[in-house]
Design a protein around this motif. Structure first.
Motif: not given
Length: 698
Positions: A563-564, A566-567, A570, A601, A605, A608
């Protein structure tokens, strides 16, 4: 502590001083009984009177001791003579066999006489000397010696009493009679005759032979010195009592053995100290008497103990010190009762009050009934104890009747008190129930209500339930209002944007490049509206319980890493440095992969959007027993003017101006998805530090 030592020292010095004074006076008392004639008259005069009558009968065969009237049966006369001769023989034997008894008896008519082996010397050579005679009419003649007066009369009443006891006397119509062997005889029918024409001389020498006889025993008896010892005890006790009277009670009661004795129950204390004082005083009388008359020293010499005088001194000091100490304890006990209060002493420090308290406690326990429990067992216990008390009282006969009355009165007042308590508790509970029925939830019901305690607790639970229900209902109404407001705002914003750009695209003469830009903005507003509706749909499903979990064994560390990654765009856009810490890269948990991915996620978000640009973000994964704890920490860019509870509510944003994109449901979805999987989610705010904590059960 210093005052205690001062008191102990002063008391010790006083007791030792008084003991030394008493022992030091022994030499002044030894051998100085001034009235030894009184000792002889007290203990031996009756024996000498029997002796006088016996010797008169021996020297005058015609002398009869008793004269009987016509109303005295012959068998009664014989009975009286038999008993009299038994007593007379015993007294004659006691005196004749005692070499310290000197006598000379003479019949002045026939000149016959009897005398002891030792002739009676002059009066001054004896510690006891009496000389008297009877004329032809039985009148007593003597010198000025008061001892002779004892021989002037021989009352028949006294001798009958000594031979038959008090049962030999009856009273009829106010007149006294002898009652002997079943016969009632007037007093004037029995008389004792007085010797006639007889002379008697009795003497006891100054130097007594220790032959084991009565005279030596009585003359040298330790009891002769009891007045001296008693005076010493009395004066010493008075001095100690004055000392104890002025000694501070709060200091004395902390000193042993005073502290030990007042710790006992009152009756035990008083009985014990009275017994000890009595025994100690008796020990003083005996020890002092035998020390003064020399018997103690004689015994020591016979036993062959070394240093007998020292042993006698130590024994006397020990006895006197212990006696005065016990007297000091007794004096303090009396002072303590008055200082602390007689009524308080009776109520709190006595054995009777303890028994009453225990009985009352037992009865209270038996009477105390919880209405939610069966009462049969309690009633059986109460009736059984009451039966035991009644059975016990029946064995006390008349005294038991008095105790039964006291017990009945006690039981009546106790039951009345209990009944009044139940009545008052019922009224109190009824009043509180009325207030509750009116909707007044501020009425506290904390006092003890006896048998209604269980009912009170249930009413309190109802009250708390009502309060909580009202609170939740109020909160729900507020949330509904806020939800409508937020949904309206968040739906209106993208719809307004869509409407505006649709109108713009409908205008003529718009370049294709401008249309493409408008189309791009329309897609953004449509995506935003779609995400909002999707998030709202997810939250609604969780809250309604209509959520399905596809559980599988996941490596939570790998999931967070994925998850980190994919983000990462951001995080890079805000120049955030994400640091992940874990001691174990393989932590497997049974979770729903999609829901758990959505949890992290949303958290990433959120970070970020609101983390201060150019700062570090920490992700810590730890294990504790059967739990996995994931904490995410970042520094907020803006001041956090909300609470940790508010931020996880639906449609609540960190940016209250709502300039940032988002639905305000991110953390609410996180909380719902985590709790749906049996975990917990919490927010911790400390200044500008924002910390999100996710806990999953392993």
């Amino acid at each position: 502590m210093k005052k205690k030592y001062i008191f102990i020292s002063l008391l010790t010095v006083l007791i030792v001083f008084l003991s030394s004074i008493a022992i030091g006076l022994y030499d002044n008392v030894e051998g100085k009984i001034t009235d030894k004639s009184y000792v002889i008259n007290s203990y031996l005069v009756e024996d000498m009177k029997y002796f006088t009558l016996a010797k008169t009968m021996e020297l005058d065969p015609d002398f009869k001791v008793f004269s009987f009237g016509k109303d005295v049966p012959e068998n009664v006369q014989n009975s009286i003579y038999e008993r009299f001769e038994d007593n007379m023989t015993s007294s004659v034997s006691l005196l004749e066999n005692d070499s310290n008894f000197i006598y000379y008896v003479k019949n002045k008519e026939n000149k016959n006489y009897v005398k002891s082996d030792i002739d009676a010397s002059k009066e001054n050579d004896n510690i006891y000397y009496v000389s008297f005679s009877y004329d032809s009419k039985g009148n007593l003649k003597s010198d000025s010696n008061y001892s002779a007066s004892y021989f002037s009369k021989y009352p028949a009443y006294n001798y009958i009493s000594s031979m038959y006891g008090d049962s030999a006397f009856v009273v009829e119509d106010g007149v006294e009679y002898y009652y002997i062997d079943g016969y009632t005889i007037p007093y004037d029918q029995i008389k004792m005759n007085i010797p006639k024409n007889m002379s008697f001389t009795y003497a006891i020498p100054k130097v007594l032979s220790d032959n084991g006889g009565s005279i030596s025993y009585y003359i040298n008896s330790w009891e002769n010195y009891n007045p001296f010892t008693g005076v010493c005890l009395l004066i010493g006790s008075a001095i100690i009592a004055i000392f104890i009277l002025f000694a501070p009670t709060k200091i004395v009661k902390e000193v042993k053995p005073f502290k030990t004795f007042i710790s006992f129950e009152g009756e035990v204390n008083l009985f014990l100290i009275s017994f000890i004082i009595t025994m100690c005083c008796m020990a003083c009388l005996v020890c002092a008497g035998y020390s003064i008359n020399g018997m103690f020293l004689s015994l020591m010499n016979k036993i062959g103990l070394r240093y007998p005088n020292f042993m006698i001194l130590v024994s006397n000091i020990l006895v006197w010190v212990v006696t005065f100490l016990s007297i000091a304890i007794g004096c303090f006990d009396i002072k303590y009762i008055f200082v602390e209060g007689i009524w308080r002493f009776i109520k709190e420090d006595t054995l009777i009050s303890l028994i009453v308290r225990k009985v009352k406690e037992v009865l209270n326990n038996l009477i105390s009934i919880d209405l939610k429990d069966p009462v049969n067992k309690k009633l059986m216990k109460f009736l059984f104890m009451n039966m035991l008390i009644i059975i016990f009282l029946t064995f006390l006969w008349g005294f038991g009747s008095i105790l039964a009355i006291i017990y009945s009165v006690f039981l009546f007042f106790m039951l009345k008190k209990k009944t009044d308590e139940i009545h008052n508790n019922y009224n109190t509970l009824l009043s509180s129930t009325h207030e509750l029925a009116k909707g007044n939830f501020n009425d506290e019901m904390n006092e003890d209500m006896g048998v209604f305690n269980s009912l009170r607790d249930e009413f309190k639970n109802i009250e708390e339930g009502f309060k909580e229900a009202v609170k939740e209902e109020t909160k729900s109404q507020n949330m509904k209002t806020e939800l409508i407001s937020n949904v309206s705002h968040d739906l209106k914003t993208p719809l307004t944007g869509i409407k505006n750009y649709v109108e713009l695209m409908g205008q003529e003469g718009i370049p294709n490049e401008q249309k493409e830009e408008y189309l791009k903005m329309l897609n953004q507003y449509i995506d935003r509206l779609s995400n909002l509706i999707e998030d709202l749909f997810e939250v609604s499903k969780v809250n309604s319980g209509d959520i399905k979990l596809d559980l599988m064994e996941l490596n939570i560390v790998s999931l967070i890493e994925q998850t980190k990654s994919e983000c990462s765009d951001l995080f890079e856009s805000r120049n955030l440095d994400v640091i992940m810490n874990t001691y174990d890269m393989n932590i497997n948990i049974l979770l729903d992969g999609n829901k758990t991915y959505r949890v992290f996620e949303n958290l990433f978000n959120n970070i970020s959007k609101y983390a201060m640009e150019g700062t570090r973000v920490y992700i810590d994964i730890t294990e504790e027993d059967d739990k996995v704890i994931i904490s995410l920490k970042n520094i907020s860019a803006a001041q956090m003017n909300f609470t940790s509870d508010e931020i996880v509510e639906r449609f609540v944003r960190g940016d209250k101006s709502r300039h940032e994109s988002g639905s305000g449901l991110g953390l609410a979805i996180v909380k719902s998805f985590v709790e749906a999987q049996g975990g917990s989610f919490s927010i911790d705010i400390d200044g500008d530090l924002f910390k999100a904590v996710v806990i999953f059960n392993k």
